[in-house]
Design a protein around this motif. Structure first.
Motif, PDB file in Angstrom:
ATOM      1  N   LYS A 104      19.972  -5.943 -15.940  1.00 13.23           N
ATOM      2  CA  LYS A 104      19.813  -5.047 -16.621  1.00 13.23           C
ATOM      3  C   LYS A 104      19.497  -3.857 -16.708  1.00 13.23           C
ATOM      4  O   LYS A 104      20.067  -3.667 -17.287  1.00 13.23           O
ATOM      5  CB  LYS A 104      21.195  -5.921 -17.799  1.00 13.23           C
ATOM      6  N   THR A 105      18.193  -4.312 -17.835  1.00 11.96           N
ATOM      7  CA  THR A 105      17.790  -3.819 -19.208  1.00 11.96           C
ATOM      8  C   THR A 105      17.393  -3.006 -17.454  1.00 11.96           C
ATOM      9  O   THR A 105      17.177  -1.234 -18.115  1.00 11.96           O
ATOM     10  CB  THR A 105      16.907  -4.394 -19.175  1.00 11.96           C
ATOM     11  N   ALA A 106      17.167  -2.709 -16.800  1.00 12.02           N
ATOM     12  CA  ALA A 106      15.937  -1.557 -15.254  1.00 12.02           C
ATOM     13  C   ALA A 106      17.615  -0.681 -15.359  1.00 12.02           C
ATOM     14  O   ALA A 106      17.149   0.235 -14.968  1.00 12.02           O
ATOM     15  CB  ALA A 106      15.350  -2.820 -14.586  1.00 12.02           C
ATOM     16  N   ASN A 107      18.359  -1.347 -15.496  1.00 10.44           N
ATOM     17  CA  ASN A 107      19.776  -0.582 -14.733  1.00 10.44           C
ATOM     18  C   ASN A 107      20.126   0.176 -15.864  1.00 10.44           C
ATOM     19  O   ASN A 107      20.008   1.766 -15.401  1.00 10.44           O
ATOM     20  CB  ASN A 107      20.640  -1.175 -14.446  1.00 10.44           C
ATOM     21  N   VAL A 108      20.190  -0.211 -17.068  1.00  8.37           N
ATOM     22  CA  VAL A 108      20.230   0.851 -18.149  1.00  8.37           C
ATOM     23  C   VAL A 108      19.773   1.799 -18.233  1.00  8.37           C
ATOM     24  O   VAL A 108      19.946   3.147 -18.412  1.00  8.37           O
ATOM     25  CB  VAL A 108      20.495  -0.086 -19.064  1.00  8.37           C
ATOM     26  N   VAL A 109      18.213   1.444 -17.528  1.00  7.41           N
ATOM     27  CA  VAL A 109      17.460   2.741 -18.215  1.00  7.41           C
ATOM     28  C   VAL A 109      17.458   3.629 -16.920  1.00  7.41           C
ATOM     29  O   VAL A 109      17.292   5.158 -17.460  1.00  7.41           O
ATOM     30  CB  VAL A 109      15.568   2.023 -18.451  1.00  7.41           C
ATOM     31  N   LEU A 110      17.881   2.909 -15.826  1.00 10.89           N
ATOM     32  CA  LEU A 110      17.075   4.343 -14.888  1.00 10.89           C
ATOM     33  C   LEU A 110      18.740   4.890 -15.168  1.00 10.89           C
ATOM     34  O   LEU A 110      19.124   6.545 -14.391  1.00 10.89           O
ATOM     35  CB  LEU A 110      17.671   2.891 -13.299  1.00 10.89           C
ATOM     36  N   ASN A 111      19.998   4.617 -15.357  1.00 11.71           N
ATOM     37  CA  ASN A 111      21.665   5.371 -15.530  1.00 11.71           C
ATOM     38  C   ASN A 111      21.190   6.048 -16.710  1.00 11.71           C
ATOM     39  O   ASN A 111      21.667   7.252 -16.420  1.00 11.71           O
ATOM     40  CB  ASN A 111      22.427   4.220 -15.180  1.00 11.71           C
ATOM     41  N   THR A 112      20.855   5.654 -17.849  1.00 10.87           N
ATOM     42  CA  THR A 112      20.902   6.320 -19.034  1.00 10.87           C
ATOM     43  C   THR A 112      20.474   7.235 -18.903  1.00 10.87           C
ATOM     44  O   THR A 112      20.481   8.822 -19.492  1.00 10.87           O
ATOM     45  CB  THR A 112      21.181   4.878 -20.095  1.00 10.87           C
ATOM     46  N   ALA A 113      18.745   6.557 -18.904  1.00  7.22           N
ATOM     47  CA  ALA A 113      17.483   7.643 -19.797  1.00  7.22           C
ATOM     48  C   ALA A 113      16.907   8.748 -18.276  1.00  7.22           C
ATOM     49  O   ALA A 113      16.452   9.481 -19.069  1.00  7.22           O
ATOM     50  CB  ALA A 113      16.284   6.533 -19.763  1.00  7.22           C
ATOM     51  N   PHE A 114      17.235   7.812 -17.931  1.00  7.91           N
ATOM     52  CA  PHE A 114      16.731   9.101 -16.096  1.00  7.91           C
ATOM     53  C   PHE A 114      18.065   9.394 -15.406  1.00  7.91           C
ATOM     54  O   PHE A 114      17.437  10.946 -14.816  1.00  7.91           O
ATOM     55  CB  PHE A 114      15.956   8.701 -15.545  1.00  7.91           C
ATOM     56  N   PHE A 157      11.249   5.818 -23.202  1.00  6.13           N
ATOM     57  CA  PHE A 157      10.351   4.466 -23.236  1.00  6.13           C
ATOM     58  C   PHE A 157      11.518   3.898 -24.999  1.00  6.13           C
ATOM     59  O   PHE A 157      11.526   2.703 -24.680  1.00  6.13           O
ATOM     60  CB  PHE A 157       8.965   4.415 -23.795  1.00  6.13           C
ATOM     61  N   GLU A 158      12.088   5.101 -25.247  1.00  3.99           N
ATOM     62  CA  GLU A 158      12.137   4.172 -26.176  1.00  3.99           C
ATOM     63  C   GLU A 158      13.668   3.158 -26.010  1.00  3.99           C
ATOM     64  O   GLU A 158      14.070   2.284 -26.594  1.00  3.99           O
ATOM     65  CB  GLU A 158      13.103   5.192 -27.695  1.00  3.99           C
ATOM     66  N   LEU A 159      14.172   4.041 -25.471  1.00  6.13           N
ATOM     67  CA  LEU A 159      15.658   3.304 -24.801  1.00  6.13           C
ATOM     68  C   LEU A 159      15.078   1.872 -24.103  1.00  6.13           C
ATOM     69  O   LEU A 159      15.860   0.841 -23.813  1.00  6.13           O
ATOM     70  CB  LEU A 159      16.928   3.925 -23.331  1.00  6.13           C
ATOM     71  N   LEU A 160      14.405   1.345 -23.631  1.00  5.96           N
ATOM     72  CA  LEU A 160      13.838   0.515 -22.969  1.00  5.96           C
ATOM     73  C   LEU A 160      13.738  -0.485 -23.849  1.00  5.96           C
ATOM     74  O   LEU A 160      13.793  -1.752 -23.621  1.00  5.96           O
ATOM     75  CB  LEU A 160      12.462   1.117 -21.504  1.00  5.96           C
ATOM     76  N   ILE A 161      12.389   0.065 -24.947  1.00  2.00           N
ATOM     77  CA  ILE A 161      12.512  -1.015 -25.800  1.00  2.00           C
ATOM     78  C   ILE A 161      14.041  -1.260 -26.650  1.00  2.00           C
ATOM     79  O   ILE A 161      14.048  -2.995 -26.431  1.00  2.00           O
ATOM     80  CB  ILE A 161      11.166  -0.741 -26.595  1.00  2.00           C
ATOM     81  N   ALA A 162      14.492  -0.772 -27.385  1.00  4.60           N
ATOM     82  CA  ALA A 162      15.659  -1.137 -27.628  1.00  4.60           C
ATOM     83  C   ALA A 162      16.327  -2.177 -26.881  1.00  4.60           C
ATOM     84  O   ALA A 162      17.081  -2.950 -27.222  1.00  4.60           O
ATOM     85  CB  ALA A 162      16.799   0.219 -27.485  1.00  4.60           C
ATOM     86  N   VAL A 163      16.475  -1.508 -25.477  1.00 10.23           N
ATOM     87  CA  VAL A 163      17.291  -2.462 -24.880  1.00 10.23           C
ATOM     88  C   VAL A 163      16.579  -4.304 -24.434  1.00 10.23           C
ATOM     89  O   VAL A 163      17.598  -4.956 -24.213  1.00 10.23           O
ATOM     90  CB  VAL A 163      17.489  -1.949 -23.247  1.00 10.23           C
ATOM     91  N   GLY A 194       0.523   4.226 -16.977  1.00  8.40           N
ATOM     92  CA  GLY A 194       0.070   5.916 -17.066  1.00  8.40           C
ATOM     93  C   GLY A 194       0.802   5.760 -18.849  1.00  8.40           C
ATOM     94  O   GLY A 194       0.295   6.736 -19.054  1.00  8.40           O
ATOM     95  N   GLY A 195       0.747   4.738 -19.580  1.00  9.37           N
ATOM     96  CA  GLY A 195       1.689   5.542 -20.142  1.00  9.37           C
ATOM     97  C   GLY A 195       2.781   5.364 -19.894  1.00  9.37           C
ATOM     98  O   GLY A 195       4.192   5.779 -21.193  1.00  9.37           O
ATOM     99  N   GLU A 196       3.428   5.683 -19.179  1.00  8.56           N
ATOM    100  CA  GLU A 196       4.460   6.255 -19.145  1.00  8.56           C
ATOM    101  C   GLU A 196       6.197   4.825 -18.054  1.00  8.56           C
ATOM    102  O   GLU A 196       5.496   4.106 -17.964  1.00  8.56           O
ATOM    103  CB  GLU A 196       5.247   7.898 -18.298  1.00  8.56           C
ATOM    104  N   VAL A 197       7.557   5.106 -18.120  1.00  8.90           N
ATOM    105  CA  VAL A 197       8.533   4.278 -18.235  1.00  8.90           C
ATOM    106  C   VAL A 197       8.507   4.502 -16.459  1.00  8.90           C
ATOM    107  O   VAL A 197       8.736   6.059 -16.406  1.00  8.90           O
ATOM    108  CB  VAL A 197       9.494   4.157 -19.173  1.00  8.90           C
ATOM    109  N   PRO A 198       8.558   3.625 -15.898  1.00  3.68           N
ATOM    110  CA  PRO A 198       8.397   4.061 -14.592  1.00  3.68           C
ATOM    111  C   PRO A 198       9.889   4.121 -13.678  1.00  3.68           C
ATOM    112  O   PRO A 198      10.762   3.521 -14.499  1.00  3.68           O
ATOM    113  CB  PRO A 198       7.957   2.643 -13.960  1.00  3.68           C
ATOM    114  N   GLU A 199      10.280   5.517 -12.959  1.00  2.00           N
ATOM    115  CA  GLU A 199      11.315   5.343 -12.131  1.00  2.00           C
ATOM    116  C   GLU A 199      11.720   4.058 -11.303  1.00  2.00           C
ATOM    117  O   GLU A 199      12.151   4.670 -10.495  1.00  2.00           O
ATOM    118  CB  GLU A 199      12.055   6.502 -12.148  1.00  2.00           C
ATOM    119  N   ASN A 200      11.826   2.899 -11.064  1.00  5.04           N
ATOM    120  CA  ASN A 200      11.779   1.973 -10.454  1.00  5.04           C
ATOM    121  C   ASN A 200      12.577   1.257 -10.476  1.00  5.04           C
ATOM    122  O   ASN A 200      11.423   0.241 -11.284  1.00  5.04           O
ATOM    123  CB  ASN A 200      10.307   1.977  -9.674  1.00  5.04           C
TER     124      ASN A 200
END
Length: 219
Positions: free
Chosen positions: A120-130, A30-36, A101-107
């Motif tokens: 771009k943001t979705a790809n960063v989150v999926l690659n870097t956070a997950f 979540f922190e990465l999602l908002i930061a991006v 449910g307050g979670e960041v989806p892996e999709n």
């Protein structure tokens, strides 16, 4: 640029930085999602200054909702386009609470449905956070920004007039994908940010200068 040259280019970038990562500060998806989300047309340094104050107070969707729009703005007002970004962040947090449910989806599709979150943001989150390289259908999670687009086109690694064209060209042209694709985004963005800069590329100190097709090299 041929396959062997691309392998050499990626090998040098890897040897120079074996474990690259984002320069945005985060400890959760979540922190990465908002930061991006906040980083569009802003520097990572500027975003970090804001989130370093925001996250100790609110680092979950519900906590940011509890801050409210004006409360959130007070933390991110130093970031460009903060009014729009604040609105999108609040809407995104509400959707995360209501739908996930307050979670960041892996999709990727679910991420791109969030306000202010693009491909771009979705790809960063999926690659870097997950830690995802690609989805079950074989689609790679490669985030391309202006630095990466410039580097890919300038060096001759991959050609594309748009970000998405460049993304697809990089994926197509990258050899040994299991070996190189996961970290390619970070290698390219960091090299484009600090060495292959837009106005005055530092060709003389570039570790891939002899491999690059750029005709207007600097000394």
């Amino acid at each position: 640029m041929n396959r062997n040259t691309r392998v050499e280019m990626l090998t040098r970038l890897r040897d120079d930085n074996p474990t690259p990562t984002t320069e945005l500060n985060f400890s959760t998806p979540f922190e990465l999602l908002i930061a991006v989300l906040l980083s569009a047309q802003a520097t990572d340094v500027g975003v970090n200054k804001a989130t370093d104050k925001l996250y100790p107070v609110a680092n979950t969707p519900q906590a940011i909702l509890d801050l409210g729009l004006d409360g959130l703005k007070s933390y991110i007002k130093t970031i460009g386009l903060f009014n729009t970004k604040a609105q999108n962040t609040i809407k995104t947090c509400q959707m995360l609470v209501d739908l996930h449910g307050g979670e960041v989806p892996e999709n990727r599709a679910a991420l791109e449905a969030l306000p202010g979150v693009g491909r771009k943001t979705a790809n960063v989150v999926l690659n870097t956070a997950f830690g995802w390289l690609k989805d079950n259908e074989g689609n790679y999670f490669l985030a391309v920004d202006t630095h990466i687009q410039r580097l890919a086109n300038r060096t001759g690694y991959a050609k594309g007039k748009t970000v998405e064209q460049t993304e697809q060209a990089i994926i197509k042209n990258t050899p040994n994908k299991k070996e190189f694709m996961f970290n390619l985004h970070h290698w390219f963005i960091l090299h484009g940010r600090y060495t292959c800069t837009a106005r005055k590329p530092k060709c003389g100190s570039c570790i891939i200068e002899d491999l690059c097709d750029f005709k207007e090299k600097t000394e």
